[in-house]
Every structure is written in C-alpha cells, then in structure tokens.
Design an enzyme around this catalytic site. Structure first.
Site, mmCIF file in Angstrom:
data_model
loop_
_atom_site.group_PDB
_atom_site.id
_atom_site.type_symbol
_atom_site.label_atom_id
_atom_site.label_comp_id
_atom_site.label_asym_id
_atom_site.label_seq_id
_atom_site.Cartn_x
_atom_site.Cartn_y
_atom_site.Cartn_z
ATOM 1 N N CYS A 176 -31.863 61.675 -24.042
ATOM 2 C CA CYS A 176 -33.337 61.761 -24.076
ATOM 3 C C CYS A 176 -33.857 63.124 -23.631
ATOM 4 O O CYS A 176 -35.049 63.400 -23.766
ATOM 5 C CB CYS A 176 -33.945 60.663 -23.216
ATOM 6 S SG CYS A 176 -33.610 60.840 -21.441
ATOM 7 N N HIS A 193 -19.528 65.114 -18.735
ATOM 8 C CA HIS A 193 -20.883 65.155 -19.274
ATOM 9 C C HIS A 193 -21.738 64.077 -18.616
ATOM 10 O O HIS A 193 -21.244 62.995 -18.263
ATOM 11 C CB HIS A 193 -20.875 64.974 -20.788
ATOM 12 C CG HIS A 193 -20.424 66.203 -21.521
ATOM 13 N ND1 HIS A 193 -19.304 66.255 -22.314
ATOM 14 C CD2 HIS A 193 -20.961 67.451 -21.564
ATOM 15 C CE1 HIS A 193 -19.157 67.460 -22.825
ATOM 16 N NE2 HIS A 193 -20.151 68.214 -22.374
ATOM 17 N N CYS A 199 -30.214 55.352 -20.810
ATOM 18 C CA CYS A 199 -29.835 55.765 -22.168
ATOM 19 C C CYS A 199 -28.392 55.397 -22.476
ATOM 20 O O CYS A 199 -28.082 54.871 -23.550
ATOM 21 C CB CYS A 199 -30.019 57.283 -22.334
ATOM 22 S SG CYS A 199 -31.726 57.801 -22.544
ATOM 23 N N CYS A 223 -17.699 67.259 -27.970
ATOM 24 C CA CYS A 223 -16.734 66.554 -27.117
ATOM 25 C C CYS A 223 -16.213 65.302 -27.813
ATOM 26 O O CYS A 223 -15.032 64.954 -27.701
ATOM 27 C CB CYS A 223 -17.393 66.190 -25.791
ATOM 28 S SG CYS A 223 -16.294 65.383 -24.613
ATOM 29 N N CYS A 270 -14.317 28.844 -29.038
ATOM 30 C CA CYS A 270 -13.048 29.530 -28.801
ATOM 31 C C CYS A 270 -12.904 30.775 -29.684
ATOM 32 O O CYS A 270 -13.004 31.897 -29.222
ATOM 33 C CB CYS A 270 -11.885 28.574 -29.043
ATOM 34 S SG CYS A 270 -10.255 29.338 -28.842
ATOM 35 N N CYS A 285 -3.904 27.680 -32.380
ATOM 36 C CA CYS A 285 -4.636 28.697 -31.631
ATOM 37 C C CYS A 285 -3.849 29.113 -30.387
ATOM 38 O O CYS A 285 -3.385 28.266 -29.613
ATOM 39 C CB CYS A 285 -6.020 28.167 -31.244
ATOM 40 S SG CYS A 285 -6.994 29.329 -30.274
ATOM 41 N N CYS A 380 -31.409 -1.647 -62.730
ATOM 42 C CA CYS A 380 -32.403 -0.603 -62.448
ATOM 43 C C CYS A 380 -31.819 0.478 -61.558
ATOM 44 O O CYS A 380 -30.656 0.435 -61.158
ATOM 45 C CB CYS A 380 -33.639 -1.225 -61.798
ATOM 46 S SG CYS A 380 -33.321 -1.879 -60.138
#
Length: 434
Positions: A176, A193, A199, A223, A270, A285, A380
């Site tokens: 900023c 830095h 920010c 950088c 999960c 899993c 019907c």
C-alpha cells in the site's frame, strides 16, 4: 571539624552522582549502603559468530548475532570515595571470558586512578563499549563443550533485542506504500522485505483461498522470481492456524491429484485422499477409512453390483465421450487412470440408463415419493403407487387423496381436461420435458 566537612562533601557528591546515574539508567538498583547494581545490555553494529560444540556430531554449531546477554555490574563505594578511595567493582557475565572480566575490572579502576573523582557513569559506559572487544578478528568465539544453555540464552537475547529494534523503526509497506511502525509490520524471514500486517494478511489469505500457492512468497517482484514460498511457521504467524491448515490440505490434495491411483473421499466432512488399485473401483479413504466406489461415489457395493451413476460419475463418462471425439490424448489419460474396460462398461451403462429413463418418461411416470416407475395399462391418469402415494401420470404431481381430480379440473393446471389422456397424448406431453 574539617574531617566532618570532608565527609559531608563526599556524601553529597555520592548522593548527587547516584541520583544522576539513576536518571540515566532507570534499571539501576541501590540498597542504601552505597551499593548498587545495573544490567548493561551489549549490542553491536557488526555481526559476531559464536561457535558451540555439538556433542552428538562432534562438530561446531555456529550462530550469528548482534546482541548479547546483559553484563551485570555491581559496585560498592567505600569510605573516602570519590576523592580518597576507588569504588569496588564486580563484573558478572555468562559469556565473557574470565580474562576479559578481569581486564574490564582493571580498566574501571584505572579510570578512577586517573582523576580520583566520580567514575560510575564512565565505568558503565566502558563496560558497554568495551565488551565486544572480547572477540578477535574476524569477530569469532568458540565456547567449550556443555554450553548449550548459553547458546539458547544468546539466541533468545538476540531475538528479543532484534524484535525491539524492528518495532521501533518506521517502514514503507511494499503493497500500500503507507508508512507504519515496525510493530504493525511483518518482515519476511528469508529476504527481509517488510509489509504492513493488514496488507500481507489479506494478500496471503486470498492466495490460499483461491489456490494460488505459487504466489505465497515475497511480494517484491524481483525477489519473487527466485524466492521460495513461505515456511509453514511464517505462514501461520501471518494468516493464522486455520488458513495454514487449509493450505496444507489443499496442497496435499493438489499433489495427490497428480497420482492416477488417488481419488478423494466423497464425504463432505472428510474429502481425504483414497488409494485404489489401478483399474479398480474400490477405494478406501486414508483419512477416515470410508470404503466407497470411485465411480459412483456411493459406499462400496461390490464388483458385481452395477453403479447407479449420477453427478460426478456421469460427468466423467460425458468427459470421456467428448475426448474420444475431440482429444484422443486426454481420452487415453482417462483410460490409463480408470481402465478402458471399466470406462467402456460405464459408457454402456450410462446409455442404457438414459434409454431406460427416456422410456420411463414417455411411457410411464416415477412416483414422487419412492421413485418407482409406474406404467399405465388402462384407465385414467390418477395413479396410486404401491407405496400409497396418489400422483398424476402425466406430470408426476402429488394429488390429494380426498379429491385427486381437482388437478384435472383446474384451468391453470398443465393437465387440465386430460384425465383420460391417450398414450399418444402422454408421449406428446412428455416430449416437452425431454
């Protein structure tokens, strides 16, 4: 009388010196008997290298610091001070060599010998400025074995003092471009830095939420070309533990996605990785041990039971068919991942399911309660399913059991006056929904 006057003058000089000294060094402690002690922090502009033997590897562990544990200076003002008698000094330090301690004590006494006057301020400043001369060029010192606690003390002191210096400085945020004090900024460990906390937190939070992991590095453009992404410890300091965990989960998932034998748990709570054998549907899993079918995402139903394809599984078949027409290489990738035989079987199943669904829509109707397909042979369009539900054969809407025929007598209904619709009218009605 003259002796008493001299004593009174000495007391006044001592009192004035101690008052002045305490205004300069608020941490100075006095006990009222002309004794005192003060902690003297030692900081330097240059970097010094301290080496400590590692008993496990028999190698030297070298650290670089600019701040050292405080030196404790105690003094006693004897009778006759400051004109007749020198003060007595005691120097205490966890890191200064004994030879240096003795040398400092001698230098402080030499100060008094030169002027025979108040020397406490000069003595303290001598210790502060002369302590770093304990190091010889190139500013190195090797400590004896068993100095592990000293190393921890030096590191803690250097870290605390460096942080205090940083918090008192002013910095311009690289994002900023406003100025902030160091206490409102983060300094990236690998490159140094500095950006304001707000920010940097906002920027890295968006990067994690959007999966832009390659941007989790220094915000300086030059950088960033060579800098690695943040360490997990530094990331947690900036965005907090919840987002750090989120990053780890997404990063793990991204790495697993490159493994053709890894799929992901369908449980929303999960979504952990699940490994399966090549070409097989069974997956378990690794996080919650849930066994499921990797094609239809349902709990494991065995190899002999067909999948009821929906959602992602249908998307997979659709994707495969599209790739067969437009991109053979991508189609081959899917065949390697899922197995061509299984994919062909799934394609056939999808086509059969679609044809069955089309037939059911044109010639029958699904019960809105149990999803059973009901075919009308005669009569019907008021249907009663085996489960007891009353519904319309044309549109599948629920009908009131007390008076089901209101639906067919309502002019605003799509089935108005179609209670006895013919099979042809039913098909024309259903084609509007295809």
């Amino acid at each position: 009388m003259i002796k008493e006057t001299i004593i009174d003058e000495s007391r006044e000089l001592i009192s004035d010196e101690l008052v002045a000294l305490q205004s300069i060094y608020p941490e100075l402690e006095l006990d009222g008997n002309n004794c005192g002690r003060v902690s003297i922090p030692v900081s330097t502009e240059d970097t010094f290298y301290l080496s400590f033997p590692d008993l496990k590897t028999n190698k030297l562990d070298t650290i670089a610091v600019k701040h050292f544990p405080a030196i404790e200076l105690e003094f006693f003002l004897r009778q006759g001070y400051p004109q007749k008698s020198p003060p007595v000094f005691f120097v205490k330090s966890s890191w200064l060599p004994i030879q240096k301690v003795r040398a400092l004590t001698s230098h402080m006494l030499a100060l008094w010998n030169e002027i025979h006057d108040c020397v406490l301020f000069d003595a303290i400043e001598l210790v502060r400025s002369d302590a770093s001369s304990a190091f010889h060029s190139p500013k190195e010192m090797v400590f004896p074995p068993g100095s592990e606690s000293l190393k921890e003390e030096v590191l803690a002191t250097d870290k605390h003092a460096t942080l205090a210096e940083f918090e008192n400085r002013k910095f311009t945020c690289l994002i900023c471009f406003d100025q902030f004090s160091g206490k409102d900024c983060f300094q990236l460990a690998r490159c140094g830095h500095v950006c304001c906390k707000q920010c940097l937190t906002d920027y890295y939070s968006v990067c994690i939420e959007e999966g832009m992991f390659s941007q989790l590095k220094c915000v300086d453009l030059e950088c960033a070309k060579t800098a690695p992404i943040l360490s997990l410890e530094e990331m947690e300091m900036i965005v907090g533990s919840d987002l750090r965990k989120r990053f780890q989960e997404l990063d793990e998932k991204r790495r697993y996605e490159n493994d053709t034998n890894i799929v992901f748990c369908p449980r929303k709570s999960c979504q952990g990785p699940a490994r399966r054998d090549p070409g097989q549907k069974l997956a378990i899993c690794l996080k919650c041990d849930f066994a499921f079918c990797s094609f239809c995402q349902a709990s494991w139903h065995g190899d002999l039971s067909a999948c009821r394809l929906q959602g992602d599984s249908k998307k997979l078949v659709k994707m495969y068919l599209e790739h067969l027409e437009t991109d053979k290489d991508k189609a081959e990738e899917l065949e390697k991942r899922y197995g061509k035989r299984i994919l062909d079987k799934l394609v056939e199943q999808v086509r059969n399911d679609e044809e069955a669904e089309r037939w059911a829509l044109l010639n029958g109707q699904r019960c809105p309660t149990c999803d059973r397909v009901v075919e009308r042979i005669d009569g019907c369009c008021h249907m009663i399913c085996l489960c007891g539900t009353h519904f319309c054969f044309l549109c599948g809407a629920y009908l009131m059991e007390a008076n089901p025929y209101i639906h067919f007598n309502d002019p605003s209904s799509t089935c108005y006056a179609m209670l006895f619709a013919s099979p042809e009218e039913k098909q024309r009605f259903s084609e509007n929904w295809l």
